[in-house]
Design a protein around this motif. Structure first.
Motif, PDB file in Angstrom:
ATOM      1  N   THR A 274       0.825  -1.220   0.000  1.00 44.49           N
ATOM      2  CA  THR A 274       0.000   0.000   0.000  1.00 44.49           C
ATOM      3  C   THR A 274       0.853   1.261   0.000  1.00 44.49           C
ATOM      4  O   THR A 274       0.383   2.323  -0.426  1.00 44.49           O
ATOM      5  N   LEU A 277       1.103   3.125  -3.114  1.00 44.10           N
ATOM      6  CA  LEU A 277      -0.089   3.882  -3.501  1.00 44.10           C
ATOM      7  C   LEU A 277      -0.212   5.180  -2.708  1.00 44.10           C
ATOM      8  O   LEU A 277      -1.193   5.913  -2.860  1.00 44.10           O
ATOM      9  N   ILE A 307      -7.912   3.115  -6.440  1.00 44.05           N
ATOM     10  CA  ILE A 307      -6.664   3.877  -6.333  1.00 44.05           C
ATOM     11  C   ILE A 307      -5.625   3.317  -7.305  1.00 44.05           C
ATOM     12  O   ILE A 307      -4.933   4.060  -8.010  1.00 44.05           O
ATOM     13  N   LYS A 308      -5.549   1.985  -7.379  1.00 46.82           N
ATOM     14  CA  LYS A 308      -4.598   1.339  -8.289  1.00 46.82           C
ATOM     15  C   LYS A 308      -4.897   1.665  -9.739  1.00 46.82           C
ATOM     16  O   LYS A 308      -3.979   1.840 -10.559  1.00 46.82           O
TER      17      LYS A 308
END
Length: 411
Positions: A274, A277, A307-308
């Motif tokens: 994470t 990100l 988000i990805k």
């Protein structure tokens, strides 16, 4: 009861009662402030032991936070078995994660089952312990467009059930008055429909901020998410079981740090890194951090995928606002049509409870840590301040009912 006759006698010689109060009500059992899940749980546990109570609620309905201040797509973040109130389970046909409307339906049925009838539109403005009488005085106001009715409730016991989420936290951001676009707290947010086609900045990366971003995406808005602090993001389910349920089971056999390590390894496999990100993890594991600070990890329901894919952009902290523009701490500036503040809530207890021993003036929470924060002095109790959700509130409610019952038998 003898103590009621005693108060009646003192009342006739007390100028406070005679000159200031428009109405006085003597309550045989405890006064419970707040008709949310915590207050309902306390009232039900008392009712089961044959003890009457009076629930005061400032709004016009039970569970006002859920009914009036939550977004439409909200579901329980934990499986229903961890969110049940004492003495009554969820219906078998409810899904694992009940919707907002299903949870409200459950609470309404709960209140009806235990014949809990709150007095609505009672805003508590002051509650203090009268040492001369040996009773709590709880002063409320009921306002209409033309009048204000003041009532004082007098009881041997006071149960504070207003909770950790009584008031919205709205941070002061430089330039708010210049922004020009819509700025709202999530307590006013219902759906992304009104933001369709607009660029929206969501401030706050907790469960609410993440889920509001997802909702905005689903309504064809273009959300960005401000992430200032580190955050643990975990999948809602692991290995076919809820992450929370699996954690509770593992904690029966393993130390908390080992369980945290396991959760982070599985999260890395399922969610990836994470930090790549823009969501850096804290150095302390999710369960240990929850125990130390009360900060809840985010349970992902699809936001990370957005988000990805680039549908949700992660941004640093805000430096200042300008006309429909936001300048971030990294010096970049970007245009936005609206800002949604997912900045959480706080307790409002210090504003009305005139007591400084049990509750902290700083955050409005009990000073004694879980599991010992439920009982104060002189018949004062707290339910729903454990930072452990509905499960913690249920534990408090049972303890309070048992304690008052032991005293009730002596009257």
């Amino acid at each position: 009861m003898d103590y009621l006759r005693e108060i009646e006698g003192k009342r006739s010689h007390d100028p406070y009662f005679m000159n200031k109060m428009k109405r006085c009500v003597f309550v045989k059992g405890p006064v419970i402030v707040g008709a949310g899940p915590s207050g309902l749980a306390a009232a039900a546990c008392l009712k089961e032991k044959g003890i009457p109570s009076l629930v005061l609620e400032r709004s016009n309905c039970i569970a006002s936070l859920w009914q009036l201040k939550t977004y439409d797509r909200l579901c329980l973040h934990l499986p229903k078995q961890f969110c049940e109130l004492p003495l009554m389970s969820f219906p078998n046909d409810f899904p694992t994660y009940p919707t907002k409307q299903q949870f409200i339906k459950y609470l309404e049925h709960y209140a009806k089952t235990f014949d809990i009838r709150p007095v609505f539109n009672q805003s508590v403005v002051c509650a203090n312990y009268d040492r001369n009488l040996g009773f709590w005085r709880v002063k409320t106001e009921t306002r209409t467009t033309t009048t204000t009715t003041t009532t004082e409730y007098v009881s041997r016991w006071l149960i504070v059930a207003t909770g950790e989420n009584a008031e919205a936290v709205v941070p002061g951001i430089e330039g708010m008055e210049e922004f020009g676009g819509s700025i709202m707290h999530t307590s006013l947010y219902k759906s992304g429909e009104i933001f369709r086609g607009k660029k929206v900045l969501v401030v706050g990366c907790g469960n609410s901020g993440m889920e509001v971003c997802l909702d905005l995406c689903n309504h064809d808005a273009s959300p960005s998410l401000v992430v200032r602090d580190t955050v643990h993001v975990l999948p809602r389910e692991m290995l076919g079981k809820s992450t929370f349920g699996l954690s509770m089971w593992l904690l029966k056999w393993l130390p908390i740090r080992l369980v945290d390590r396991f959760l982070l390894i599985i999260s890395r496999l399922l969610l990836g890194d994470t930090a790549r990100l823009g969501l850096d993890r804290p150095e302390i594991g999710p369960l240990e951090l929850k125990n130390l600070s009360g900060k809840t990890p985010v349970l992902d329901v699809g936001t990370l995928a957005k988000i990805k894919s680039g549908d949700i952009k992660v941004c640093p902290g805000i430096r200042t606002l300008k006309h429909q523009k936001v300048e971030f701490e990294n010096g970049q500036t970007e245009n936005f049509d609206a800002i949604i503040l997912a900045t959480g809530y706080k307790s409002n207890v210090p504003s009305w409870l005139k007591e400084r021993e049990m509750f902290s003036e700083k955050d409005g929470l009990p000073k004694r840590p879980f599991p010992n924060g439920w009982k104060g002095e002189c018949g004062l109790y707290a339910v729903g301040f454990t930072k452990r959700g509905l499960l913690g509130a249920s534990m408090d409610a049972k303890k309070i009912a048992q304690d008052i019952h032991s005293l009730w038998l002596k009257i």
